[in-house]
Design a protein around this motif. Sequence first.
Motif, PDB file in Angstrom:
ATOM      1  N   GLU A  21     113.226  68.121  -1.780  1.00  0.00           N
ATOM      2  CA  GLU A  21     111.865  67.595  -1.582  1.00  0.00           C
ATOM      3  C   GLU A  21     111.611  67.335  -0.092  1.00  0.00           C
ATOM      4  O   GLU A  21     110.517  67.564   0.429  1.00  0.00           O
ATOM      5  N   ARG A  22     112.654  66.834   0.571  1.00  0.00           N
ATOM      6  CA  ARG A  22     112.537  66.559   2.006  1.00  0.00           C
ATOM      7  C   ARG A  22     112.308  67.871   2.775  1.00  0.00           C
ATOM      8  O   ARG A  22     111.487  67.943   3.684  1.00  0.00           O
ATOM      9  N   GLU A  23     113.047  68.883   2.350  1.00  0.00           N
ATOM     10  CA  GLU A  23     112.921  70.226   2.959  1.00  0.00           C
ATOM     11  C   GLU A  23     111.488  70.742   2.787  1.00  0.00           C
ATOM     12  O   GLU A  23     110.882  71.259   3.721  1.00  0.00           O
ATOM     13  N   LEU A  24     110.924  70.567   1.577  1.00  0.00           N
ATOM     14  CA  LEU A  24     109.567  71.006   1.279  1.00  0.00           C
ATOM     15  C   LEU A  24     108.555  70.261   2.155  1.00  0.00           C
ATOM     16  O   LEU A  24     107.620  70.864   2.694  1.00  0.00           O
ATOM     17  N   GLY A  25     108.777  68.951   2.306  1.00  0.00           N
ATOM     18  CA  GLY A  25     107.909  68.134   3.162  1.00  0.00           C
ATOM     19  C   GLY A  25     107.906  68.652   4.593  1.00  0.00           C
ATOM     20  O   GLY A  25     106.862  68.739   5.249  1.00  0.00           O
ATOM     21  N   GLN A  26     109.109  69.009   5.072  1.00  0.00           N
ATOM     22  CA  GLN A  26     109.239  69.536   6.430  1.00  0.00           C
ATOM     23  C   GLN A  26     108.492  70.858   6.592  1.00  0.00           C
ATOM     24  O   GLN A  26     107.846  71.109   7.611  1.00  0.00           O
ATOM     25  N   MET A  27     108.612  71.712   5.554  1.00  0.00           N
ATOM     26  CA  MET A  27     107.940  73.030   5.583  1.00  0.00           C
ATOM     27  C   MET A  27     106.424  72.838   5.661  1.00  0.00           C
ATOM     28  O   MET A  27     105.739  73.509   6.425  1.00  0.00           O
ATOM     29  N   LYS A  28     105.913  71.912   4.840  1.00  0.00           N
ATOM     30  CA  LYS A  28     104.455  71.673   4.835  1.00  0.00           C
ATOM     31  C   LYS A  28     103.998  71.132   6.187  1.00  0.00           C
ATOM     32  O   LYS A  28     102.937  71.500   6.689  1.00  0.00           O
ATOM     33  N   LEU A  29     104.818  70.253   6.763  1.00  0.00           N
ATOM     34  CA  LEU A  29     104.504  69.698   8.085  1.00  0.00           C
ATOM     35  C   LEU A  29     104.433  70.827   9.121  1.00  0.00           C
ATOM     36  O   LEU A  29     103.513  70.889   9.936  1.00  0.00           O
ATOM     37  N   LEU A  30     105.409  71.728   9.038  1.00  0.00           N
ATOM     38  CA  LEU A  30     105.479  72.862   9.961  1.00  0.00           C
ATOM     39  C   LEU A  30     104.201  73.711   9.870  1.00  0.00           C
ATOM     40  O   LEU A  30     103.575  74.040  10.883  1.00  0.00           O
ATOM     41  N   VAL A  31     103.803  74.037   8.626  1.00  0.00           N
ATOM     42  CA  VAL A  31     102.598  74.852   8.401  1.00  0.00           C
ATOM     43  C   VAL A  31     101.361  74.130   8.953  1.00  0.00           C
ATOM     44  O   VAL A  31     100.549  74.723   9.668  1.00  0.00           O
ATOM     45  N   ASN A  32     101.238  72.834   8.623  1.00  0.00           N
ATOM     46  CA  ASN A  32     100.069  72.077   9.079  1.00  0.00           C
ATOM     47  C   ASN A  32     100.004  71.965  10.609  1.00  0.00           C
ATOM     48  O   ASN A  32      98.934  71.973  11.212  1.00  0.00           O
ATOM     49  N   LEU A  33     101.184  71.893  11.210  1.00  0.00           N
ATOM     50  CA  LEU A  33     101.279  71.806  12.670  1.00  0.00           C
ATOM     51  C   LEU A  33     100.777  73.102  13.305  1.00  0.00           C
ATOM     52  O   LEU A  33      99.986  73.088  14.254  1.00  0.00           O
ATOM     53  N   ILE A  34     101.213  74.244  12.760  1.00  0.00           N
ATOM     54  CA  ILE A  34     100.804  75.548  13.316  1.00  0.00           C
ATOM     55  C   ILE A  34      99.311  75.790  13.067  1.00  0.00           C
ATOM     56  O   ILE A  34      98.625  76.398  13.881  1.00  0.00           O
ATOM     57  N   LYS A  35      98.818  75.286  11.933  1.00  0.00           N
ATOM     58  CA  LYS A  35      97.373  75.420  11.672  1.00  0.00           C
ATOM     59  C   LYS A  35      96.560  74.691  12.749  1.00  0.00           C
ATOM     60  O   LYS A  35      95.470  75.111  13.110  1.00  0.00           O
ATOM     61  N   ARG A  36      97.107  73.566  13.255  1.00  0.00           N
ATOM     62  CA  ARG A  36      96.424  72.824  14.317  1.00  0.00           C
ATOM     63  C   ARG A  36      96.433  73.641  15.609  1.00  0.00           C
ATOM     64  O   ARG A  36      95.476  73.644  16.354  1.00  0.00           O
ATOM     65  N   LYS A  37      97.582  74.298  15.876  1.00  0.00           N
ATOM     66  CA  LYS A  37      97.713  75.054  17.127  1.00  0.00           C
ATOM     67  C   LYS A  37      98.411  76.399  16.853  1.00  0.00           C
ATOM     68  O   LYS A  37      99.621  76.547  17.089  1.00  0.00           O
ATOM     69  N   PRO A  38      97.638  77.399  16.344  1.00  0.00           N
ATOM     70  CA  PRO A  38      98.263  78.690  16.004  1.00  0.00           C
ATOM     71  C   PRO A  38      98.895  79.407  17.199  1.00  0.00           C
ATOM     72  O   PRO A  38      99.764  80.255  17.026  1.00  0.00           O
ATOM     73  N   GLN A  39      98.459  79.058  18.425  1.00  0.00           N
ATOM     74  CA  GLN A  39      98.987  79.756  19.616  1.00  0.00           C
ATOM     75  C   GLN A  39     100.351  79.207  20.059  1.00  0.00           C
ATOM     76  O   GLN A  39     100.922  79.681  21.031  1.00  0.00           O
ATOM     77  N   MET A  40     100.838  78.198  19.358  1.00  0.00           N
ATOM     78  CA  MET A  40     102.093  77.546  19.749  1.00  0.00           C
ATOM     79  C   MET A  40     103.254  78.548  19.884  1.00  0.00           C
ATOM     80  O   MET A  40     103.403  79.443  19.053  1.00  0.00           O
ATOM     81  N   THR A  41     104.083  78.387  20.902  1.00  0.00           N
ATOM     82  CA  THR A  41     105.210  79.314  21.101  1.00  0.00           C
ATOM     83  C   THR A  41     106.402  78.881  20.249  1.00  0.00           C
ATOM     84  O   THR A  41     106.469  77.749  19.772  1.00  0.00           O
ATOM     85  N   GLU A  42     107.363  79.806  20.110  1.00  0.00           N
ATOM     86  CA  GLU A  42     108.593  79.528  19.343  1.00  0.00           C
ATOM     87  C   GLU A  42     109.322  78.304  19.932  1.00  0.00           C
ATOM     88  O   GLU A  42     109.814  77.454  19.198  1.00  0.00           O
ATOM     89  N   ASP A  43     109.390  78.249  21.278  1.00  0.00           N
ATOM     90  CA  ASP A  43     110.114  77.151  21.934  1.00  0.00           C
ATOM     91  C   ASP A  43     109.459  75.802  21.644  1.00  0.00           C
ATOM     92  O   ASP A  43     110.140  74.796  21.388  1.00  0.00           O
ATOM     93  N   GLN A  44     108.119  75.784  21.675  1.00  0.00           N
ATOM     94  CA  GLN A  44     107.404  74.530  21.381  1.00  0.00           C
ATOM     95  C   GLN A  44     107.678  74.078  19.940  1.00  0.00           C
ATOM     96  O   GLN A  44     107.891  72.891  19.678  1.00  0.00           O
ATOM     97  N   ILE A  45     107.677  75.058  19.027  1.00  0.00           N
ATOM     98  CA  ILE A  45     107.936  74.738  17.611  1.00  0.00           C
ATOM     99  C   ILE A  45     109.351  74.169  17.457  1.00  0.00           C
ATOM    100  O   ILE A  45     109.566  73.177  16.762  1.00  0.00           O
TER     101      ILE A  45
END
Length: 550
Positions: A499-523
């Motif tokens: 469940e924690r892993e799933l939460g992290q995945m959703k956070l990751l997706v929501n973060l990229i939706k905020r800034k789709p131009q984000m680089t791999e290093d920033q992520i």
Amino acid sequence: SMITFAQYLQRCSYEGLSKLVKDVVDLAHKCVANEDAPECGKPLPTIFLDEICQVEKLRDAYGAMADCCSKADPERNQCFLSFKVHQPDFVQPYQRPAADVICQQYQDNRMSFLGNFVYTVARRNPFLYAPAILGLAAAYEHALEGCCKESDVGACLDEKAAAIKERAKKISVKQQYSCGILHKFGERVFKANKLAAVSQKYPKAPFSEIGKLVNDINGIHKECCEGDMVECMDDMAELIAYMCSKQDVFSSKIKSCCEKPIVERSQCVMDAEFDDKPEDLPSLVERYVNNKEVCKSFEAGHDAFLSEFVYEYSRRHPEFSTQLILRVAKGYETLLEKCCKTDNPAECYANAVEESTKHIKETQDVVKTNCDLLAAHGEPDFLKAILIRYTKKMPQVSTDTLLEIGKKMTAVGTKCCQLPEDRRLPCSEGYLDIVIQDMCRRQETTPINDNVSHCCSESFSYRRPCFTAMGVDTKFVPPPFNPDMFNFDEKLCSAPPAERELGQMKLLVNLIKRKPQMTEDQIKTIAAGFTAMVDKCCKQSDIETCFGEE
């Protein structure tokens, strides 16, 4: 007949449909006795739909679907098809009778028992082909015959039923995929794809036999996709009987299939492995590259020439996907269209092999890169990489849908990357294209963005490379900031690892939706910071305050 009625009238009871089945079967007996009887000249789909339209209170149970009856065929059938519901909420999955009574029920009334099974599977899966449903019923019957001799009938059936369900799901997905290609891209593309697949599978068969097979398969799929299950079943049985009568021509691998009962034969033949490639196949370079007469043959019969090229190329390359073969063929076609207009065509198309190598290398590189990534980092990190890639390509898609697509693509990697080298590529691209088609089907009702729309409709064989090459959606405007998306509480600490892993995945997706131009290093930096924050705060006595500060 039961399958056809159950797939159209999904809300009707088994008893209610049995009456309609009896009417049609009685008519069949009547027509066998006298072919010239007035109602015997109607096409089968018309007979079934006429029967449906005579059902009393059709509107009470089905509402607007009853309006279909006022249309003329084939519009009437198209109208009925549009009301079919895949795995509807109002139909429960097949409920197996209890272990202590199931064997007795089967032995007491085999026809009614299997009829109920067929009825339930058909109304739950209104697009599943009739031959496949009858094949599943046969598998279920074999399971019963074996398990009813065991001491623990329930445990034995549990294991067998799981395998049958898995098989049903796989068949259903592939059939919906085939109908999708036929519907979206038409017969020419569907036949080209089948030509590549059948030529790979039966490399010893002559072109004339492969051509007949492709035309028959196309007809069968059209019937099944249009809901004409009786004709589909009949023509499928006929085709398989034809292939079994010519095993020496088609394949040495279908012998055991041809010895099975008729309802089990077709799926067995479809699942059979590729026949061995003939050893003495000459190189295609002499015929299609070094030959000065190529343009004459190409211009004399464009499609016939290309069909034979696809046949010859496919039978030599069972290690390629059909989509890759069609890309090579399309590249060759484009080259000839250009070269045959020049003063020296042979010189112009002399680099045809280099052209085809580009397509092959691109596909092989994609498979290798992804399989290496999966092997080096494992499934969770592979899924994260897919999520990052696809959220950037289509940030408009809901987080849950992106996760679903990511998990499906990861499952393709897990399934295909462990196969031998010569099966990896067709497995990967074959299954990926199914995931992509499902995405494209959703795109039709809920448009995502221009890039996705372009890739979905441009070309069947180029869909996957188009999605692979798709960049960040630069036109996307992120939604207003919603702090709830990044709301952390003590659940992050107490939740199970998955469940924690799933939460992290959703956070990751929501973060990229905020800034789709984000680089791999920033992520990577943010992901590391998040992990450190969770580790630190979960050890504190006041978890919530710690999360707030961090």
